[in-house]
Design an enzyme around this catalytic site. Structure first.
Site, mmCIF file in Angstrom:
data_model
loop_
_atom_site.group_PDB
_atom_site.id
_atom_site.type_symbol
_atom_site.label_atom_id
_atom_site.label_comp_id
_atom_site.label_asym_id
_atom_site.label_seq_id
_atom_site.Cartn_x
_atom_site.Cartn_y
_atom_site.Cartn_z
ATOM 1 N N GLY A 155 38.663 30.997 39.586
ATOM 2 C CA GLY A 155 38.743 29.922 40.488
ATOM 3 C C GLY A 155 39.126 30.499 41.987
ATOM 4 O O GLY A 155 40.092 29.931 42.687
ATOM 5 N N SER A 188 37.051 30.662 44.496
ATOM 6 C CA SER A 188 36.064 30.219 45.679
ATOM 7 C C SER A 188 36.881 29.555 46.663
ATOM 8 O O SER A 188 36.118 29.476 47.912
ATOM 9 C CB SER A 188 35.014 29.291 45.003
ATOM 10 O OG SER A 188 35.550 28.274 44.251
ATOM 11 N N SER A 241 52.227 24.730 37.565
ATOM 12 C CA SER A 241 52.655 23.622 38.468
ATOM 13 C C SER A 241 53.808 23.009 38.275
ATOM 14 O O SER A 241 54.470 22.961 36.989
ATOM 15 C CB SER A 241 51.583 22.544 38.425
ATOM 16 O OG SER A 241 51.711 21.665 39.281
ATOM 17 N N TYR A 277 47.001 16.614 32.502
ATOM 18 C CA TYR A 277 47.006 17.860 33.575
ATOM 19 C C TYR A 277 48.422 18.381 33.312
ATOM 20 O O TYR A 277 48.700 19.591 33.198
ATOM 21 C CB TYR A 277 46.875 17.334 34.950
ATOM 22 C CG TYR A 277 46.823 18.371 35.960
ATOM 23 C CD1 TYR A 277 45.902 19.459 36.121
ATOM 24 C CD2 TYR A 277 47.992 18.306 36.828
ATOM 25 C CE1 TYR A 277 46.185 20.383 37.189
ATOM 26 C CE2 TYR A 277 48.097 19.319 37.883
ATOM 27 C CZ TYR A 277 47.394 20.238 37.963
ATOM 28 O OH TYR A 277 47.450 21.220 39.234
ATOM 29 N N ALA A 294 49.032 19.983 30.264
ATOM 30 C CA ALA A 294 48.290 21.311 30.343
ATOM 31 C C ALA A 294 49.237 22.491 30.941
ATOM 32 O O ALA A 294 49.234 23.452 30.668
ATOM 33 C CB ALA A 294 46.931 21.256 30.782
ATOM 34 N N LYS A 295 49.712 22.034 32.073
ATOM 35 C CA LYS A 295 50.292 22.946 32.802
ATOM 36 C C LYS A 295 51.864 23.295 32.278
ATOM 37 O O LYS A 295 52.119 24.398 32.333
ATOM 38 C CB LYS A 295 50.637 22.524 34.427
ATOM 39 C CG LYS A 295 49.645 22.342 35.189
ATOM 40 C CD LYS A 295 48.903 23.578 35.457
ATOM 41 C CE LYS A 295 47.598 23.500 36.510
ATOM 42 N NZ LYS A 295 47.093 24.879 36.574
HETATM 43 P P1 NAP Z 1 41.128 23.709 44.707
HETATM 44 O O1 NAP Z 1 41.155 24.216 45.997
HETATM 45 O O2 NAP Z 1 40.663 22.590 44.172
HETATM 46 O O3 NAP Z 1 40.469 25.040 43.824
HETATM 47 C C1 NAP Z 1 40.311 24.905 42.708
HETATM 48 C C2 NAP Z 1 39.692 26.118 42.009
HETATM 49 O O4 NAP Z 1 39.592 26.217 40.609
HETATM 50 C C3 NAP Z 1 38.040 26.381 42.540
HETATM 51 O O5 NAP Z 1 37.824 27.707 42.824
HETATM 52 C C4 NAP Z 1 37.337 25.803 41.258
HETATM 53 O O6 NAP Z 1 35.946 26.835 41.498
HETATM 54 C C5 NAP Z 1 38.213 26.364 40.327
HETATM 55 N N1 NAP Z 1 37.664 25.764 38.991
HETATM 56 C C6 NAP Z 1 38.081 24.625 38.849
HETATM 57 N N2 NAP Z 1 37.272 24.404 37.330
HETATM 58 C C7 NAP Z 1 36.880 25.427 37.063
HETATM 59 C C8 NAP Z 1 36.203 25.774 35.895
HETATM 60 N N3 NAP Z 1 35.978 25.233 34.820
HETATM 61 N N4 NAP Z 1 36.044 27.408 35.545
HETATM 62 C C9 NAP Z 1 36.155 28.006 36.652
HETATM 63 N N5 NAP Z 1 36.820 27.786 37.877
HETATM 64 C C10 NAP Z 1 37.070 26.362 37.985
HETATM 65 O O7 NAP Z 1 42.561 23.904 43.722
HETATM 66 P P2 NAP Z 1 44.075 24.705 44.149
HETATM 67 O O8 NAP Z 1 44.726 24.060 44.817
HETATM 68 O O9 NAP Z 1 43.484 25.923 45.115
HETATM 69 O O10 NAP Z 1 44.355 25.021 43.049
HETATM 70 C C11 NAP Z 1 44.541 26.318 42.273
HETATM 71 C C12 NAP Z 1 45.497 26.433 41.028
HETATM 72 O O11 NAP Z 1 46.707 25.823 41.580
HETATM 73 C C13 NAP Z 1 44.861 25.498 40.007
HETATM 74 O O12 NAP Z 1 45.428 25.955 38.791
HETATM 75 C C14 NAP Z 1 46.115 24.104 40.152
HETATM 76 O O13 NAP Z 1 46.184 23.231 39.289
HETATM 77 C C15 NAP Z 1 47.280 24.746 40.790
HETATM 78 N N6 NAP Z 1 48.049 23.957 41.465
HETATM 79 C C16 NAP Z 1 47.950 23.512 42.641
HETATM 80 C C17 NAP Z 1 48.828 22.956 43.350
HETATM 81 C C18 NAP Z 1 48.296 22.352 44.701
HETATM 82 O O14 NAP Z 1 49.424 21.732 45.346
HETATM 83 N N7 NAP Z 1 47.156 22.412 45.323
HETATM 84 C C19 NAP Z 1 49.914 22.723 42.967
HETATM 85 C C20 NAP Z 1 50.234 23.196 41.663
HETATM 86 C C21 NAP Z 1 49.489 23.736 40.830
HETATM 87 P P3 NAP Z 1 34.714 26.033 41.867
HETATM 88 O O15 NAP Z 1 34.961 25.189 43.257
HETATM 89 O O16 NAP Z 1 33.746 27.072 42.191
HETATM 90 O O17 NAP Z 1 34.165 25.031 40.829
#
Ligand code: NAP
Length: 246
Positions: free
Chosen positions: A12, A14, A140, A153, A156-157
């Site tokens: 992930g 990207s 998370s 979710y 899972a976390k």
């Molecule tokens: P994001 O901007 O929505 O990015 C999510 C990334 O995960 C994207 O690169 C997406 O790839 C990839 N992804 C989703 N489904 C996938 C799959 N089936 N196979 C491969 N790649 C997949 O989210 P983010 O905020 O950066 O989150 C990154 C991580 O941090 C996640 O695990 C999220 O749960 C965790 N997190 C985030 C927050 C927050 O506040 N943002 C808080 C706690 C935890 P594509 O776009 O190429 O599909």
């Protein structure tokens, strides 16, 4: 921290946190495998940015819910770079309420992406990880609250933290395994929750702001580095103090 010539696979990568992790490792000299699922153009941009830093990167498509995709991504990585030094399981997705708490397909999909995908990645990567390698999983804060906002979710976390401890024991002393639990970080995932949620979460966060993706990357690089050589099985909250007050 010096990751010169280390091979780092970030799922992930990207956009958002994964992109920041990939770029941060590249700035320290690592060769980076930028995994994407649907965002190919963004992943190719990340690769271009990394190459401008003077190191190597490839973008590899893989849906982490698809076992065959995972096997292919690992084989491609090993073919090009001869192994994996650091695996960062960052890919994740929220299916927002409206359906995800009640609909069984949404439950399965959410668990497949956020926990089964982590397990599958570790399962296939570890045979190519040498002694001294490291795994960092992204959990998370919601995995520790029991809030029922997006229940599958959150479960899972929570599972990611438990799985991290289980693998830390199983893979010791050869491979260290830790997790990072971000608070609310300024990415599309958080923005997707809407302005009301963002203002509420800022007000509930002692440091009174959203986190930046680069602040999560710093914690990941620390745990993956030799500076954390005696740390395994921990979950590091990087949340502006959110867990203190919620
Ligand atoms: P994001 O901007 O929505 O990015 C999510 C990334 O995960 C994207 O690169 C997406 O790839 C990839 N992804 C989703 N489904 C996938 C799959 N089936 N196979 C491969 N790649 C997949 O989210 P983010 O905020 O950066 O989150 C990154 C991580 O941090 C996640 O695990 C999220 O749960 C965790 N997190 C985030 C927050 C927050 O506040 N943002 C808080 C706690 C935890 P594509 O776009 O190429 O599909």
């Amino acid at each position: 921290m010096n990751f010169k010539n280390k091979v780092v696979l970030v799922t992930g990568a990207s956009k958002g946190i994964g992109k920041a992790i990939a770029s941060s490792f590249a700035k320290e000299g690592a060769k980076v495998v930028v995994n994407y699922n649907s965002s190919k153009d963004e992943a190719l941009e990340v690769v271009d940015e990394i190459k401008k830093l003077g190191t190597e990167a490839i973008a590899v498509h893989c849906d982490v819910t698809n076992e065959e995709d995972i096997k292919k991504m690992i084989i491609e990585t090993v073919k090009i770079y001869n192994g994996i030094d650091i695996l960062v399981n960052n890919a994740g997705q929220i299916i927002r309420p409206g359906d995800s708490n009640t609909d069984s397909d949404s439950w399965s999909k959410t668990l497949d992406i956020n926990i089964k995908g982590v397990w599958l990645m570790i399962k296939y990567a570890i045979t190519h990880m040498k002694n001294g390698s490291s795994i960092v999983n992204i959990s998370s804060y919601v995995g520790q609250l029991g809030s029922q906002y997006v229940l599958p979710y959150e479960i899972a976390k929570a599972g990611v933290i438990n799985l991290t401890k289980a693998y830390a024991k199983e893979l010791a002393p050869d491979i260290r395994v830790n997790s990072v639990s971000p608070g609310n970080i300024d990415t599309s995932m958080t923005r997707g929750a809407g302005e009301e949620f963002i203002q509420k979460t800022i007000s509930n966060t002692p440091l009174k702001r959203l986190g930046e993706p680069s602040e999560i990357a710093k914690a990941v690089l620390f745990l993956a580095s030799s500076d954390a050589s005696f740390i395994t099985g921990v979950n590091l909250d990087v949340d502006g103090g959110f867990m203190l007050t919620n």
